[in-house]
Design a protein around this motif. Structure first.
Motif, PDB file in Angstrom:
ATOM      1  N   GLN A  54      53.995  69.829 -10.789  1.00  0.00           N
ATOM      2  CA  GLN A  54      54.862  70.913 -11.222  1.00  0.00           C
ATOM      3  C   GLN A  54      56.291  70.445 -11.486  1.00  0.00           C
ATOM      4  OE1 GLN A  54      54.868  74.236 -11.891  1.00  0.00           O
ATOM      5  NE2 GLN A  54      52.644  74.172 -12.042  1.00  0.00           N
ATOM      6  N   LEU A  55      56.453  69.136 -11.569  1.00  0.00           N
ATOM      7  CA  LEU A  55      57.784  68.605 -11.816  1.00  0.00           C
ATOM      8  C   LEU A  55      58.357  69.173 -13.114  1.00  0.00           C
ATOM      9  CD1 LEU A  55      59.740  66.416 -10.678  1.00  0.00           C
ATOM     10  CD2 LEU A  55      58.803  64.897 -12.395  1.00  0.00           C
TER      11      LEU A  55
ATOM     12  N   ILE B  44      14.489  71.810 -10.637  1.00  0.00           N
ATOM     13  CA  ILE B  44      15.683  71.638 -11.464  1.00  0.00           C
ATOM     14  C   ILE B  44      16.695  72.726 -11.147  1.00  0.00           C
ATOM     15  CG2 ILE B  44      16.530  71.753 -13.835  1.00  0.00           C
ATOM     16  CD1 ILE B  44      13.926  70.342 -14.630  1.00  0.00           C
TER      17      ILE B  44
ATOM     18  N   PHE C  85      29.337  59.573  -7.777  1.00  0.00           N
ATOM     19  CA  PHE C  85      29.127  61.018  -7.695  1.00  0.00           C
ATOM     20  C   PHE C  85      29.178  61.645  -9.088  1.00  0.00           C
ATOM     21  CE2 PHE C  85      31.055  65.243  -7.480  1.00  0.00           C
ATOM     22  CZ  PHE C  85      30.114  65.901  -6.700  1.00  0.00           C
TER      23      PHE C  85
ATOM     24  N   ARG D  17      48.787  73.158 -17.963  1.00  0.00           N
ATOM     25  CA  ARG D  17      48.300  71.838 -18.340  1.00  0.00           C
ATOM     26  C   ARG D  17      46.993  71.996 -19.091  1.00  0.00           C
ATOM     27  NH1 ARG D  17      50.753  67.944 -15.307  1.00  0.00           N
ATOM     28  NH2 ARG D  17      49.780  66.547 -16.784  1.00  0.00           N
TER      29      ARG D  17
ATOM     30  N   LEU E 145      37.948  60.557  -6.849  1.00  0.00           N
ATOM     31  CA  LEU E 145      36.530  60.927  -6.852  1.00  0.00           C
ATOM     32  C   LEU E 145      35.678  59.696  -7.164  1.00  0.00           C
ATOM     33  CD1 LEU E 145      35.170  63.563  -6.354  1.00  0.00           C
ATOM     34  CD2 LEU E 145      35.042  63.941  -8.796  1.00  0.00           C
TER      35      LEU E 145
ATOM     36  N   LEU F 250      18.398  71.894  -7.997  1.00  0.00           N
ATOM     37  CA  LEU F 250      19.377  70.820  -8.231  1.00  0.00           C
ATOM     38  C   LEU F 250      20.640  71.373  -8.868  1.00  0.00           C
ATOM     39  CD1 LEU F 250      17.574  67.639  -9.534  1.00  0.00           C
ATOM     40  CD2 LEU F 250      19.299  67.800  -7.752  1.00  0.00           C
ATOM     41  N   LEU F 251      20.451  72.254  -9.849  1.00  0.00           N
ATOM     42  CA  LEU F 251      21.598  72.817 -10.561  1.00  0.00           C
ATOM     43  C   LEU F 251      22.465  73.641  -9.625  1.00  0.00           C
ATOM     44  CD1 LEU F 251      20.425  73.911 -14.102  1.00  0.00           C
ATOM     45  CD2 LEU F 251      22.136  72.234 -13.477  1.00  0.00           C
TER      46      LEU F 251
ATOM     47  N   PHE G   1      40.662  63.744 -11.281  1.00  0.00           N
ATOM     48  CA  PHE G   1      40.356  63.416  -9.891  1.00  0.00           C
ATOM     49  C   PHE G   1      40.457  61.918  -9.659  1.00  0.00           C
ATOM     50  CE2 PHE G   1      37.526  67.186 -10.626  1.00  0.00           C
ATOM     51  CZ  PHE G   1      38.291  68.074  -9.893  1.00  0.00           C
TER      52      PHE G   1
ATOM     53  N   LYS H 136      43.171  70.680  -3.852  1.00  0.00           N
ATOM     54  CA  LYS H 136      44.632  70.736  -3.803  1.00  0.00           C
ATOM     55  C   LYS H 136      45.003  72.180  -3.567  1.00  0.00           C
ATOM     56  CE  LYS H 136      45.048  66.833  -6.851  1.00  0.00           C
ATOM     57  NZ  LYS H 136      45.030  66.427  -8.246  1.00  0.00           N
TER      58      LYS H 136
ATOM     59  N   SER I  46      49.158  67.359 -23.588  1.00  0.00           N
ATOM     60  CA  SER I  46      49.903  67.593 -22.347  1.00  0.00           C
ATOM     61  C   SER I  46      51.301  68.132 -22.618  1.00  0.00           C
ATOM     62  CB  SER I  46      49.969  66.323 -21.495  1.00  0.00           C
ATOM     63  OG  SER I  46      51.027  65.515 -21.891  1.00  0.00           O
ATOM     64  N   ILE I  47      51.735  68.149 -23.862  1.00  0.00           N
ATOM     65  CA  ILE I  47      53.051  68.743 -24.168  1.00  0.00           C
ATOM     66  C   ILE I  47      52.923  70.258 -24.282  1.00  0.00           C
ATOM     67  CG2 ILE I  47      52.933  68.663 -26.707  1.00  0.00           C
ATOM     68  CD1 ILE I  47      56.015  67.334 -25.322  1.00  0.00           C
TER      69      ILE I  47
ATOM     70  N   THR J 197      34.867  68.477  -4.294  1.00  0.00           N
ATOM     71  CA  THR J 197      35.708  67.416  -4.829  1.00  0.00           C
ATOM     72  C   THR J 197      37.108  67.560  -4.234  1.00  0.00           C
ATOM     73  OG1 THR J 197      36.268  68.791  -6.688  1.00  0.00           O
ATOM     74  CG2 THR J 197      34.481  67.228  -7.000  1.00  0.00           C
ATOM     75  N   GLU J 198      38.001  66.744  -4.734  1.00  0.00           N
ATOM     76  CA  GLU J 198      39.353  66.781  -4.181  1.00  0.00           C
ATOM     77  C   GLU J 198      39.939  68.183  -4.241  1.00  0.00           C
ATOM     78  OE1 GLU J 198      39.987  63.139  -6.775  1.00  0.00           O
ATOM     79  OE2 GLU J 198      41.941  63.769  -6.044  1.00  0.00           O
TER      80      GLU J 198
ATOM     81  N   SER K 187      49.577  60.289 -14.680  1.00  0.00           N
ATOM     82  CA  SER K 187      48.968  61.342 -15.489  1.00  0.00           C
ATOM     83  C   SER K 187      49.269  62.722 -14.922  1.00  0.00           C
ATOM     84  CB  SER K 187      47.459  61.140 -15.549  1.00  0.00           C
ATOM     85  OG  SER K 187      46.905  61.370 -14.285  1.00  0.00           O
ATOM     86  N   GLU K 188      49.740  62.758 -13.678  1.00  0.00           N
ATOM     87  CA  GLU K 188      50.027  64.051 -13.061  1.00  0.00           C
ATOM     88  C   GLU K 188      51.185  64.752 -13.761  1.00  0.00           C
ATOM     89  OE1 GLU K 188      50.852  64.951  -8.723  1.00  0.00           O
ATOM     90  OE2 GLU K 188      49.787  63.071  -8.622  1.00  0.00           O
ATOM     91  N   ILE K 189      52.125  63.948 -14.256  1.00  0.00           N
ATOM     92  CA  ILE K 189      53.354  64.525 -14.793  1.00  0.00           C
ATOM     93  C   ILE K 189      53.166  64.894 -16.255  1.00  0.00           C
ATOM     94  CG2 ILE K 189      55.779  64.049 -15.293  1.00  0.00           C
ATOM     95  CD1 ILE K 189      55.727  62.199 -12.844  1.00  0.00           C
ATOM     96  N   SER K 190      53.512  66.115 -16.574  1.00  0.00           N
ATOM     97  CA  SER K 190      53.395  66.600 -17.952  1.00  0.00           C
ATOM     98  C   SER K 190      54.468  65.958 -18.809  1.00  0.00           C
ATOM     99  CB  SER K 190      53.554  68.115 -17.947  1.00  0.00           C
ATOM    100  OG  SER K 190      54.076  68.557 -19.164  1.00  0.00           O
ATOM    101  N   SER K 191      54.170  65.772 -20.100  1.00  0.00           N
ATOM    102  CA  SER K 191      55.189  65.129 -20.930  1.00  0.00           C
ATOM    103  C   SER K 191      56.177  66.127 -21.487  1.00  0.00           C
ATOM    104  CB  SER K 191      54.546  64.318 -22.041  1.00  0.00           C
ATOM    105  OG  SER K 191      53.686  65.111 -22.788  1.00  0.00           O
TER     106      SER K 191
ATOM    107  N   THR L 226      24.466  71.284  -7.530  1.00  0.00           N
ATOM    108  CA  THR L 226      25.630  70.701  -8.212  1.00  0.00           C
ATOM    109  C   THR L 226      26.746  71.732  -8.322  1.00  0.00           C
ATOM    110  OG1 THR L 226      24.435  71.155 -10.229  1.00  0.00           O
ATOM    111  CG2 THR L 226      24.649  68.857  -9.601  1.00  0.00           C
TER     112      THR L 226
ATOM    113  N   VAL M 213      28.263  71.857  -4.867  1.00  0.00           N
ATOM    114  CA  VAL M 213      28.854  70.579  -4.474  1.00  0.00           C
ATOM    115  C   VAL M 213      30.158  70.333  -5.222  1.00  0.00           C
ATOM    116  CG1 VAL M 213      28.490  68.080  -4.693  1.00  0.00           C
ATOM    117  CG2 VAL M 213      26.755  69.502  -3.635  1.00  0.00           C
TER     118      VAL M 213
ATOM    119  N   THR N 274      26.121  63.493 -11.177  1.00  0.00           N
ATOM    120  CA  THR N 274      26.251  64.875 -11.640  1.00  0.00           C
ATOM    121  C   THR N 274      25.967  64.983 -13.127  1.00  0.00           C
ATOM    122  OG1 THR N 274      28.210  64.701 -10.272  1.00  0.00           O
ATOM    123  CG2 THR N 274      27.704  66.861 -11.152  1.00  0.00           C
TER     124      THR N 274
ATOM    125  N   THR O 268      41.051  59.250 -14.254  1.00  0.00           N
ATOM    126  CA  THR O 268      42.474  59.008 -14.463  1.00  0.00           C
ATOM    127  C   THR O 268      43.273  60.296 -14.510  1.00  0.00           C
ATOM    128  OG1 THR O 268      41.677  57.280 -15.919  1.00  0.00           O
ATOM    129  CG2 THR O 268      44.039  57.598 -15.816  1.00  0.00           C
ATOM    130  N   TRP O 269      42.720  61.319 -15.144  1.00  0.00           N
ATOM    131  CA  TRP O 269      43.530  62.519 -15.369  1.00  0.00           C
ATOM    132  C   TRP O 269      43.339  63.585 -14.314  1.00  0.00           C
ATOM    133  CZ3 TRP O 269      47.079  63.665 -19.262  1.00  0.00           C
ATOM    134  CH2 TRP O 269      47.230  62.692 -20.232  1.00  0.00           C
TER     135      TRP O 269
END
Lengths: 373, 372
Positions: free
Chosen positions: B91-92, B7, A127, A270, A123, B10-11, A120, B24, A261-262, B21-22, B117-121, B14, B17, A131, A117-118
């Motif tokens: 960054q709003l 191990i 996965f 953030r 994702l 594997l580490l 990714f 930006k 988050s404030i 992920t996403e 959740s992207e937007i900071s309060s 990870t 890898v 991990t 939710t916060w």
């Protein structure tokens, strides 16, 4: 008495480390959003519920330790076998193992949900699950002493939370705490019940007891551990109650994270994103301890190697994880697990203590009778 | 050793890898800094936003985009069709509401913003006088980045207590608090400049009235822990010199040093409140040649300033009562001091217009300037 565990001194750890074990096992994912549920039951008196639930926890843990003290060096599984016999005892052990697995799953799923939710949103949960499981397996394979080491380590990742709460304090309004004791007693009691998911974790001493070195003074460290968690939870709760208005709090799912988050620091805008990532280290001992508890139980039933156990445990968790993937299902899991946890942690120890006490009495009278004869 | 090798592999896997992920990457996204919502016909909402794009060759460009759709996500999809890079809202800084939308209801927009959740309060919210589109899309000579500009404008005024703090968190908190209403600054474009032009007051989530930006001083005084801020007052002309006419105004400007306010409920049934403000200040400007170092002059001045402030505060409270907008949070005080009151939002809004407030302002002038 039979089933006593013989643990070598090399496997034991010092009693003061129990402080870190208890705090690490209590503080997990519950802390992210316990305010919401608590508020919906107890309103502005939520903090009273919190304190009461910790009083209850102290009593429960005392009873647990009393039960354990009756046996020289034995864990919950051994006590079950001793009191209830092979079949029913094993059945109870099996239930406790399932409970540990459910706890493991609940922590894992909640944490993944927070990440999704916060941080990714796109994702894949599979996965993330893999991990985290890899890290847990790695830590678990080191044995109990390594796990206790992680507990010690993760404690210092919690310590920065109280000072950072000063930032939201700027927006707080004490009026939101008043009037005190305006909620009905029923609401406060319900609040205590709703805390169970967040407060559990200290039942680990049921299993870890034989591995503690100084058995004469371990109790104080367990109580200290509980007190520290109380301090942390209470400070977060009081700030959340004054920071949010009532209805807003009951709509905020992870109030602690929204609280963060404030905060806007010059070098990081953030804070909550960093918090969530660091949280992996905080839940790691949680996951490891539950996995280890389950392993101890399995060992009592049938001897299997760590490798085999790890494989099956991870496989089961992974498969179940595939089916619990919606917010609604996770919430349902939390609800059910919270209720079961309340019984296991707060009700069952008293019943067990009663049985252990009666058993001891009977045995004593039998012994004295034999002597008379 | 045999065990650790797989191990370890594997580490390491990870670790690497994790980079998959996403992503930006700053050069591949565009950043929204200012967002404006306007109400159109048929409940449609126009979203206007400034987008900053950072390019590798050290130049960042700004553009504004606008679109009309029913949900804000719908608009965001449409706006994405107009830009070459994906738009991110992390960054709003400022969220503006058109006046029409504010008068209709900002409830839905607030809810959407909180859900993301992207937007900071800690972003600021404000009402635009007119439409937000006018403000955002206009060309300014001296303003290069309108998003940053509006943010700085509000931020420094909030810091110096010239304007009510209206972070997303506070607005949402007051919106969901049953006994407290929202207040946020109004922003207006005047020729080539953008300025804060007053205070919008809300009843629930509807804008019902406006206060001037001078009144904001008193609103903050009653609402918050007050720290700094200066105010200009015009006292009756004969305050210090009896020879002068009363209508000939005596202008005074003071700067707050410390202030403490206490609100006490004296009569729950009316309800009636006693508001006491202890206000310590220094004199900045006084359009008179009187010697302010003399105790009796200071005393006279303190009394006159206190009376003036009392009447101003009473006037503002009366205005909010007419509009039925409890921006001071008297309802919270009521709820906090009356046990088992069973107070509901509707009940409080019925009581608020009939509320009586006795204001008492105690002024203390600590010092004046270096020249008497």
């Amino acid at each position: 008495m039979k089933n006593t565990l013989y643990v070598g001194n090399t496997q034991k750890f010092n009693a003061f480390l129990l402080f870190y074990v208890v705090t690490a096992s209590q503080i997990g994912v519950g802390i992210h959003g316990f305010q919401r549920v608590l508020y919906s039951e107890a309103k502005q008196d939520a903090w009273i519920s919190l304190v009461l639930s910790f009083v209850l926890a102290h009593i429960a843990v005392m009873v647990m330790m009393k039960t354990l003290d009756m046996y020289e060096s034995n864990d919950l599984y051994g006590i079950h076998l001793d009191i209830f016999g092979k079949y029913f005892g094993n059945f109870l052990n099996f239930i406790y193992i399932v409970y540990c697995m459910a706890a493991f799953l609940a922590i894992l799923k909640n944490y993944i949900e927070v990440i999704n939710t916060w941080v990714f949103p796109y994702l894949d949960t599979i996965f993330l699950c893999i991990t985290i499981l890899i890290i847990v397996v790695y830590a678990f394979s080191g044995g109990l002493r390594v796990i206790v080491g992680i507990c010690f380590f993760s404690f210092f990742f919690i310590l920065w939370i109280p000072p950072i709460l000063i930032f939201p304090l700027h927006y707080s309004d004490l009026n939101f705490l008043l009037p005190v004791l305006d909620t009905e007693l029923k609401g406060i009691a319900k609040g205590v019940l709703s805390m169970s998911f967040t407060i559990i974790g200290f039942e680990i001493i049921n299993i870890i007891y034989p591995f503690v070195k100084e058995k004469d003074k371990y109790k104080r460290y367990v109580h200290f551990g509980l007190l520290f968690t109380l301090f942390l939870y209470l400070s977060i709760l009081l700030i959340s109650l004054t920071f949010f208005s009532g209805e807003q709090l009951s709509k905020t799912i992870w109030a602690t994270l929204t609280l963060f988050s404030i905060i806007r620091l010059p070098f990081i805008e953030r804070v909550e994103i960093i918090t969530i990532c660091i949280w992996l280290i905080i839940i790691l001992p949680n996951l490891c301890l539950y996995m280890w508890s389950a392993y101890r139980g399995v060992l009592r039933m049938k001897f299997i190697s760590t490798k085999k156990f790890t494989f099956f445990f991870v496989l089961i968790i992974f498969v179940v994880n595939l089916y619990v993937n919606k917010r609604a299902t996770i919430n349902m899991l939390n609800d059910y697990f919270g209720k079961v946890a309340f019984i296991v942690v707060f009700v069952y120890p008293f019943i067990l203590f009663l049985f252990a006490f009666i058993k001891k009495k009977i045995k004593k009278s039998q012994v004295s009778k034999n002597e008379e004869n | 050793m045999k065990k650790t090798k797989p191990i370890l592999i594997l580490l390491i896997c990870t670790l690497f890898v994790a980079g998959c992920t996403e992503q930006k990457i700053l050069e591949r996204i565009s950043i929204t800094t200012l967002l404006g919502y306007d109400l159109e016909e048929e409940d449609k909402v126009t979203t206007t936003l400034t987008v900053r794009q950072v390019s590798p060759d050290d130049k960042s460009s700004l553009e504004t985009q606008s679109n009309t759709e029913e949900t804000s996500n719908g608009t965001s999809i449409k706006v994405n069709l107009q830009t070459s890079k994906k738009i991110m809202a992390g960054q709003l800084r400022v969220l503006l509401f058109g006046k029409k939308l504010a008068q209709d209801s900002i409830e839905q927009t607030l809810h959407t913003t909180m859900m993301n959740s992207e937007i900071s309060s800690s972003i600021y919210l404000a009402v635009a006088d007119g439409t937000t589109k006018e403000i955002i899309e206009a060309q300014y000579e001296n303003i290069t980045d309108i998003g940053q500009h509006v943010f700085n404008l509000i931020d420094h005024n909030v810091e110096e207590q010239h304007s009510v703090s209206s972070t997303l968190h506070e607005v949402v908190r007051n919106n969901y608090s049953p006994f407290r209403d929202i207040a946020m600054p109004i922003i207006k474009k005047e020729g080539q400049i953008i300025k804060i032009n007053g205070l919008a007051i809300f009843n629930k989530s509807k804008m019902v009235g406006e206060l001037s930006s001078e009144d904001a001083f008193y609103v903050i005084m009653l609402r918050d822990k007050f720290k700094a801020g200066s105010v200009e007052l015009s006292l009756p002309g004969n305050t210090l010199n009896h020879d002068r006419d009363q209508d000939d105004k005596l202008e005074v400007s003071i700067d707050s040093i410390k202030s403490k306010r206490s609100i006490n409920l004296t009569n729950p049934s009316t309800p009636e409140f006693d508001v006491t403000v202890d206000f310590g200040c220094r004199l900045i400007e006084l359009h008179s040649n009187e010697n302010t170092g003399r105790p009796e002059v200071t005393k006279k001045l303190e009394k006159a300033i206190g009376d003036k402030m009392e009447s101003e505060i009473s006037r503002i409270i009366k205005y909010t009562q007419e509009k039925n907008s409890d921006i001071f949070g008297f309802g919270d005080d009521y709820y906090a001091s009356v046990r088992n009151s069973g107070l509901t939002e509707a009940k409080w809004h019925q009581m608020y217009p009939n509320m009586k407030v006795n204001v008492k302002v105690n002024i203390e002038i600590f010092r004046n300037g270096v020249f008497e």
